[in-house]
Scaffold this motif. Structure first.
Motif, PDB file in Angstrom:
ATOM      1  N   LEU A 266       0.910  -1.317   0.074  1.00  0.00           N
ATOM      2  CA  LEU A 266       0.061   0.049  -0.249  1.00  0.00           C
ATOM      3  C   LEU A 266       0.783   1.182  -0.085  1.00  0.00           C
ATOM      4  O   LEU A 266       2.065   1.384   0.639  1.00  0.00           O
ATOM      5  CB  LEU A 266      -0.903  -0.073   0.971  1.00  0.00           C
ATOM      6  CG  LEU A 266      -2.089  -0.986   1.263  1.00  0.00           C
ATOM      7  CD1 LEU A 266      -2.819  -1.170   2.569  1.00  0.00           C
ATOM      8  CD2 LEU A 266      -3.052  -0.975   0.137  1.00  0.00           C
ATOM      9  N   SER A 267       0.594   2.140  -0.747  1.00  0.00           N
ATOM     10  CA  SER A 267       1.048   3.678  -0.567  1.00  0.00           C
ATOM     11  C   SER A 267       0.115   4.509  -0.018  1.00  0.00           C
ATOM     12  O   SER A 267      -1.355   4.269   0.127  1.00  0.00           O
ATOM     13  CB  SER A 267       1.524   4.063  -2.133  1.00  0.00           C
ATOM     14  OG  SER A 267       0.261   4.064  -2.813  1.00  0.00           O
ATOM     15  N   SER A 269      -1.440   6.983  -1.450  1.00  0.00           N
ATOM     16  CA  SER A 269      -2.586   7.577  -2.122  1.00  0.00           C
ATOM     17  C   SER A 269      -3.731   6.274  -2.295  1.00  0.00           C
ATOM     18  O   SER A 269      -4.811   6.768  -2.797  1.00  0.00           O
ATOM     19  CB  SER A 269      -1.949   7.421  -3.537  1.00  0.00           C
ATOM     20  OG  SER A 269      -1.504   6.359  -4.133  1.00  0.00           O
ATOM     21  N   ASP A 270      -3.115   5.122  -1.555  1.00  0.00           N
ATOM     22  CA  ASP A 270      -4.434   4.172  -1.353  1.00  0.00           C
ATOM     23  C   ASP A 270      -5.588   4.448  -0.108  1.00  0.00           C
ATOM     24  O   ASP A 270      -6.263   3.574  -0.006  1.00  0.00           O
ATOM     25  CB  ASP A 270      -3.841   2.621  -1.157  1.00  0.00           C
ATOM     26  CG  ASP A 270      -2.777   2.302  -2.375  1.00  0.00           C
ATOM     27  OD1 ASP A 270      -3.592   2.685  -3.532  1.00  0.00           O
ATOM     28  OD2 ASP A 270      -1.837   1.564  -2.552  1.00  0.00           O
ATOM     29  N   GLN A 431      -4.846  12.311  -8.496  1.00  0.00           N
ATOM     30  CA  GLN A 431      -4.772  10.794  -8.398  1.00  0.00           C
ATOM     31  C   GLN A 431      -3.575  10.187  -8.525  1.00  0.00           C
ATOM     32  O   GLN A 431      -3.195   9.320  -7.828  1.00  0.00           O
ATOM     33  CB  GLN A 431      -5.791  10.181  -9.212  1.00  0.00           C
ATOM     34  CG  GLN A 431      -5.351  10.075 -10.540  1.00  0.00           C
ATOM     35  CD  GLN A 431      -6.517   9.581 -11.434  1.00  0.00           C
ATOM     36  OE1 GLN A 431      -7.286   8.712 -11.029  1.00  0.00           O
ATOM     37  NE2 GLN A 431      -6.419   9.620 -12.890  1.00  0.00           N
ATOM     38  N   ASP A 434       1.249  10.786  -4.507  1.00  0.00           N
ATOM     39  CA  ASP A 434       1.310   9.670  -3.243  1.00  0.00           C
ATOM     40  C   ASP A 434       1.153  10.373  -2.026  1.00  0.00           C
ATOM     41  O   ASP A 434       1.854  10.556  -1.071  1.00  0.00           O
ATOM     42  CB  ASP A 434       2.595   8.968  -3.407  1.00  0.00           C
ATOM     43  CG  ASP A 434       2.720   7.846  -2.626  1.00  0.00           C
ATOM     44  OD1 ASP A 434       1.661   7.639  -2.025  1.00  0.00           O
ATOM     45  OD2 ASP A 434       3.713   7.508  -2.207  1.00  0.00           O
ATOM     46  N   PHE A 449     -11.042   4.166  -3.438  1.00  0.00           N
ATOM     47  CA  PHE A 449      -9.741   4.000  -2.846  1.00  0.00           C
ATOM     48  C   PHE A 449      -9.783   2.430  -2.221  1.00  0.00           C
ATOM     49  O   PHE A 449     -10.888   2.241  -1.830  1.00  0.00           O
ATOM     50  CB  PHE A 449      -9.456   4.928  -1.650  1.00  0.00           C
ATOM     51  CG  PHE A 449      -9.495   6.277  -2.202  1.00  0.00           C
ATOM     52  CD1 PHE A 449      -8.665   6.985  -2.698  1.00  0.00           C
ATOM     53  CD2 PHE A 449     -10.833   6.933  -2.202  1.00  0.00           C
ATOM     54  CE1 PHE A 449      -8.606   8.347  -3.130  1.00  0.00           C
ATOM     55  CE2 PHE A 449     -10.943   8.353  -2.446  1.00  0.00           C
ATOM     56  CZ  PHE A 449      -9.583   9.130  -3.106  1.00  0.00           C
ATOM     57  N   PRO A 450      -8.386   2.069  -2.172  1.00  0.00           N
ATOM     58  CA  PRO A 450      -8.351   0.605  -1.545  1.00  0.00           C
ATOM     59  C   PRO A 450      -8.809   0.699   0.094  1.00  0.00           C
ATOM     60  O   PRO A 450      -9.490  -0.088   0.536  1.00  0.00           O
ATOM     61  CB  PRO A 450      -6.992   0.103  -1.621  1.00  0.00           C
ATOM     62  CG  PRO A 450      -6.613   0.685  -2.839  1.00  0.00           C
ATOM     63  CD  PRO A 450      -7.266   2.171  -2.694  1.00  0.00           C
ATOM     64  N   THR A 489     -12.645  -0.195  -1.872  1.00  0.00           N
ATOM     65  CA  THR A 489     -12.615  -1.510  -2.557  1.00  0.00           C
ATOM     66  C   THR A 489     -11.956  -2.581  -1.620  1.00  0.00           C
ATOM     67  O   THR A 489     -12.685  -3.616  -1.863  1.00  0.00           O
ATOM     68  CB  THR A 489     -11.413  -1.288  -3.600  1.00  0.00           C
ATOM     69  OG1 THR A 489     -10.110  -1.162  -2.921  1.00  0.00           O
ATOM     70  CG2 THR A 489     -11.545  -0.199  -4.601  1.00  0.00           C
TER      71      THR A 489
END
Length: 547
Positions: A266-267, A269-270, A431, A434, A449-450, A489
């Protein structure tokens, strides 16, 4: 078309356009209308992939407001709208509607030009947008509208979901298609969201079948904390854990395992943190900043009215700046940098506050010490310094927000000014950056987003209780939480606090009543604050003995 969250409505819409063009429809006969600049740009990009750059460029893709401006410019009447006026959005729709409504020949000319009309997010149209669409179409026009009445969340600004519900009566030959598979969220998130919306759904027999089997599935987390500060710290700690300990403190204290980062991949931005009101973003932003986490914060407010933007626009509007942009074709990014410096230098220095004024204020304050406490010239000085610092910070923040847009506009200053005048703050969300995203629930519409945290899932915030006993639209507030939940998500965490500051007062809170619609079996409930974690660590610690 009724398209649930994650059903792929943008893909369906663009493929519908491409299909008609592929069967012989001239691309210039197509009009595609959406609500945000971000959605407009996505439509253009996808059409370019499907049709090729040349054909896609002939399709008119616009937001409602840019469509109004396009109509006025083609008629040579753009001077009837003042983009800087407080009403820089209402006029862009009201004036074209009045013109087309008063001249049937002009309206007919536009209808013959755009024979095929496609409308995205149709559930959010307001009266003026609806009237404009009806003037540009006839009952026999080929109109494709796509949206989801259960995601109608803009009633506060005039959006009326009733227009979506009456579409079939407006266009009698229209067929209804339901897209009922979700390709976005993990199964449990989909099921929890559907249970939440079911008591207020506007889609009879609604179903949304989760289609994602390629991602981990687990319960929706429900965390109870003591207050908004502990809530913010719980979010920051969970992010730190999931990315494997980005801060040196986390690694040094062994609060997280550095291997988690590689495990989860994961980063920043997730991650997204969503909330009902912009004010809630402050505590979260501070907690993230303390750990050194980068973030970008956006709302659905009009971009031109965002703090710090007006002084920059004023500097850009200076005659010498406009001449430089027109004559020398100077990159807008360079002009923006100059305008920011001009705006910063125009912030009044603290020393410019006259000693007489300060002394007068101090004298008046000292006369009311008994009721208001001791206030002197030093207090006014500190207040002036604080206001100056806030003004400077707002301008610098505006520069960060406007810079990506300026870069995309190249040397076209006119386009840049139009985009700022017509856009919302969330249109500048990047988007590719990061950074952790902080958004109001309204601004999160259309994104995914995750990992998503929704803070403030309390009665009084969701649903939001307005000032002075104004009526609460419980149905729309429920839809707003539904939209927020379906942005996730893989992981979704809802947070509720026992008390929080609301309208300047410390208020006892209870969980949002909407959460009770979710089957407890789908929820992982626990006290999720930093104090709770410390207590659990103390419980696990072994007692030192002499033996």
């Amino acid at each position: 078309m009724v398209a649930g969250p994650g059903a792929g409505k943008t893909r369906v819409l663009t493929h519908a356009i491409a299909h008609r063009i592929g069967r012989g429809l001239p691309p210039e006969r197509c009009l595609a209308v959406t609500f945000t600049r971000r959605a407009r740009d996505e439509l253009r990009e996808r059409l370019a992939v499907l049709l090729g750059e040349a054909a896609a460029a002939q399709v008119t893709v616009a937001t409602f407001h840019s469509l109004g401006l396009l109509i006025l410019r083609e008629l040579g009447l753009e001077d009837r709208v003042d983009l800087d006026a407080a009403d820089g959005f209402d006029q862009l729709l009201a004036v074209p509607v009045a013109l087309l409504g008063g001249d049937p020949a002009v309206a007919a000319a536009f209808r013959s030009r755009w024979t095929d009309v496609f409308v995205d997010e149709y559930q959010d149209v307001d009266e003026q947008q609806y009237r404009l669409l009806r003037l540009l179409t006839s009952p026999d026009s080929r109109v494709c509208a796509i949206g989801d009445p259960d995601q109608a969340i803009y009633g506060f600004r005039g959006g009326d979901v009733g227009y979506f519900l009456q579409f079939q009566s407006d266009f009698g030959s229209a067929a209804t298609v339901q897209l009922s598979r979700s390709y976005r969220s993990a199964p449990t998130i989909v099921r929890a969201a559907m249970q939440l919306i079911r008591p207020g759904t506007l889609v009879p027999g609604r179903e949304l079948v989760p289609a994602r089997t390629d991602i981990p599935d687990g319960p929706v987390a429900l965390r109870a904390v003591s207050d908004e500060r502990e809530e913010a710290e719980a979010v920051a700690a969970e992010i730190d854990k999931l990315i494997g300990g980005a801060s040196f403190h986390a690694l040094d204290s062994r609060a997280v395992d550095g291997r988690n980062r590689a495990e989860h991949q994961l980063s920043f931005s997730d991650f997204a943190v969503l909330y009902r009101t912009s004010a809630q973003g402050g505590a979260v932003g501070e907690a993230l900043a303390r750990r050194g986490f980068p973030c970008q914060r956006r709302s659905h407010a009009r971009l031109a009215e965002t703090a710090g933007v007006p002084p920059v626009l004023a500097a850009l509007g200076a005659p010498d700046m406009l001449n430089a942009g027109a004559i020398d074709a100077v990159p807008v990014l360079e002009l923006l940098a100059k305008a920011v410096q001009t705006a910063l230098s125009s912030v009044p220095a603290v020393s410019s506050v006259s000693a007489v004024t300060s002394a007068s204020k101090a004298s008046k304050a000292s006369a009311s010490k008994a009721s208001a406490g001791s206030v002197g010239a030093d207090d006014w000085q500190r207040d002036a310094e604080l206001k100056r610092a806030e003004a400077i910070a707002a301008i610098r923040s505006a520069a960060d927000v406007l810079a990506p847009l300026a870069g995309r506009c190249g040397a076209d200053l006119g386009r840049f000014l139009d985009e700022v005048a017509l856009g919302a703050e969330v249109d500048t969300w990047d988007q590719r950056a990061d950074r952790i995203t902080l958004l109001t629930l309204h601004a999160a519409k259309g994104l995914e987003f995750p990992v998503v945290f929704i803070v403030g899932c309390d009665d009084g915030l969701l649903p939001l209780r307005p000032w002075r006993g104004a009526e609460i639209d419980y149905a729309e507030e429920r839809r707003l939480l539904f939209v927020g939940m379906t942005r996730a998500t893989t992981r979704l965490t809802l947070l509720t606090a026992a008390k929080r500051m609301m309208r300047g007062e410390l208020t006892e809170c209870s969980p949002s009543p909407f959460i009770s619609s979710i089957d407890p079996a789908l929820l992982d409930r626990r006290d999720g604050g930093a104090s709770g974690q410390r207590a659990r660590r103390r419980d696990r610690a072994q007692q030192t003995t002499l033996f």
